[in-house]
Scaffold this active site. Structure first.
Site, PDB file in Angstrom:
ATOM      1  N   THR A  27     -36.003 -40.508 -72.785  1.00 41.83           N
ATOM      2  CA  THR A  27     -36.029 -40.732 -71.328  1.00 41.83           C
ATOM      3  C   THR A  27     -35.989 -41.646 -70.751  1.00 41.83           C
ATOM      4  O   THR A  27     -37.042 -43.012 -71.394  1.00 41.83           O
ATOM      5  CB  THR A  27     -36.814 -38.834 -71.366  1.00 41.83           C
ATOM      6  OG1 THR A  27     -38.186 -39.834 -71.388  1.00 41.83           O
ATOM      7  CG2 THR A  27     -36.709 -38.124 -72.018  1.00 41.83           C
ATOM      8  N   ALA A  57     -41.025 -41.126 -75.310  1.00 43.03           N
ATOM      9  CA  ALA A  57     -41.567 -41.043 -73.589  1.00 43.03           C
ATOM     10  C   ALA A  57     -41.771 -42.079 -72.876  1.00 43.03           C
ATOM     11  O   ALA A  57     -42.970 -42.579 -74.049  1.00 43.03           O
ATOM     12  CB  ALA A  57     -42.752 -39.825 -74.281  1.00 43.03           C
ATOM     13  N   VAL A  83     -43.321 -43.742 -78.603  1.00 46.12           N
ATOM     14  CA  VAL A  83     -43.602 -43.914 -77.512  1.00 46.12           C
ATOM     15  C   VAL A  83     -42.846 -45.584 -77.248  1.00 46.12           C
ATOM     16  O   VAL A  83     -42.940 -46.911 -77.184  1.00 46.12           O
ATOM     17  CB  VAL A  83     -45.255 -44.836 -77.216  1.00 46.12           C
ATOM     18  CG1 VAL A  83     -45.221 -45.283 -76.248  1.00 46.12           C
ATOM     19  CG2 VAL A  83     -46.017 -43.377 -78.594  1.00 46.12           C
ATOM     20  N   LYS A  84     -42.255 -44.884 -75.573  1.00 48.14           N
ATOM     21  CA  LYS A  84     -41.857 -46.140 -75.242  1.00 48.14           C
ATOM     22  C   LYS A  84     -42.607 -47.566 -74.297  1.00 48.14           C
ATOM     23  O   LYS A  84     -43.036 -46.893 -72.851  1.00 48.14           O
ATOM     24  CB  LYS A  84     -40.274 -45.519 -74.008  1.00 48.14           C
ATOM     25  CG  LYS A  84     -39.190 -46.494 -73.836  1.00 48.14           C
ATOM     26  CD  LYS A  84     -37.903 -45.051 -73.070  1.00 48.14           C
ATOM     27  CE  LYS A  84     -36.806 -45.966 -72.971  1.00 48.14           C
ATOM     28  NZ  LYS A  84     -35.909 -45.301 -72.043  1.00 48.14           N
ATOM     29  N   VAL A  85     -42.017 -48.870 -74.335  1.00 49.31           N
ATOM     30  CA  VAL A  85     -43.228 -49.161 -73.402  1.00 49.31           C
ATOM     31  C   VAL A  85     -42.061 -51.180 -72.894  1.00 49.31           C
ATOM     32  O   VAL A  85     -41.114 -51.126 -73.578  1.00 49.31           O
ATOM     33  CB  VAL A  85     -44.314 -49.944 -75.079  1.00 49.31           C
ATOM     34  CG1 VAL A  85     -44.647 -51.347 -73.997  1.00 49.31           C
ATOM     35  CG2 VAL A  85     -44.808 -48.653 -75.480  1.00 49.31           C
TER      36      VAL A  85
END
Ligand code: G3P
Length: 215
Positions: A27, A57, A83-85
């Site tokens: 997402t 996310a 965790v999308k960074v």
């Protein structure tokens, strides 16, 4: 090759999961906003209950402290949260911290091989090069995938190459040929992967002939 769906639409996620081929979900803030999910945590919990695989996310902070704080909270929601960074300096610093804490990361908005190399050095679990957006500005998105796969192979980096911003089945097939690890696609493209006009024509003929036999 792992197949992820690139959406925050729960119906699409359910339908793709029912096809039995879904390995994860990605997402991003635009996709979440498009579906109008005001409660991000509850949306992620629902997605995690539908798909048993990596669920990306994305954080919306751009400073190191903010990214780390947000990422730690997201990681607590479910064991499958990745965790999308964003691929910026502060993001890379945070990825290093997450990696030392055992938090999986997906480093996003990657547009060059040097960025991908830095993501791997920081300890990223996944890196997301955006092929469609490069094609949009007359660069060859798939060439970037080929370069990243080669560079990671040269130095034996374990970071998985997640091909993102996929617009059509050819992006998917070329990713498979190049040895990328994951493709994330909108539901429409996942459906296109299964379609072939000769399959439809052939099936219609088989069923017609069967009907004639049983008249
Ligand atoms: O989720 C990241 C990426 O897949 C976005 O794709 O189509 O907005 O360029 P697109």
């Amino acid at each position: 090759m792992k197949i992820f769906i690139d959406t925050a639409n729960l119906n699409e996620i359910k339908e793709a999961a029912d096809m039995g081929l879904l390995d994860g979900v990605t997402t991003n803030p635009s996709l979440v906003a498009k579906e109008g999910h005001k409660d991000f945590k509850s949306m992620l919990e629902k997605i995690c209950s539908i798909v048993d695989g990596d669920i990306s996310a994305e954080v919306v902070s751009t400073d190191y402290e903010g990214i780390v704080k947000e990422g730690r909270e997201l990681a607590k929601i479910h064991k499958n949260i990745v965790v999308k960074v964003p691929l910026i300096k502060e993001g890379l610093k945070a990825v290093k911290t997450f990696s030392s804490e055992g938090i999986k990361t997906n480093v996003t908005l990657c547009f060059s091989p040097s960025q991908a190399l830095l993501a791997a050095k920081a300890g990223a679990y996944l890196v997301s090069p955006f092929v469609g957006r490069l094609d949009d500005i007359s660069y060859n998105g798939m060439e970037l995938i080929s370069q990243i796969v080669q560079i990671y192979g040269n130095y034996d980096y374990q970071t998985q190459v997640l091909v993102a911003s996929i617009r059509h089945p050819i992006h998917f097939v070329e990713s498979c040929l190049m040895g990328a690890d994951v493709c994330t696609m909108p539901f429409k493209v996942i459906e296109q992967l299964a379609k072939h006009p000769l399959t439809d024509i052939g099936l219609e003929k088989f069923l017609d002939d069967w009907k004639k036999l049983n008249k």
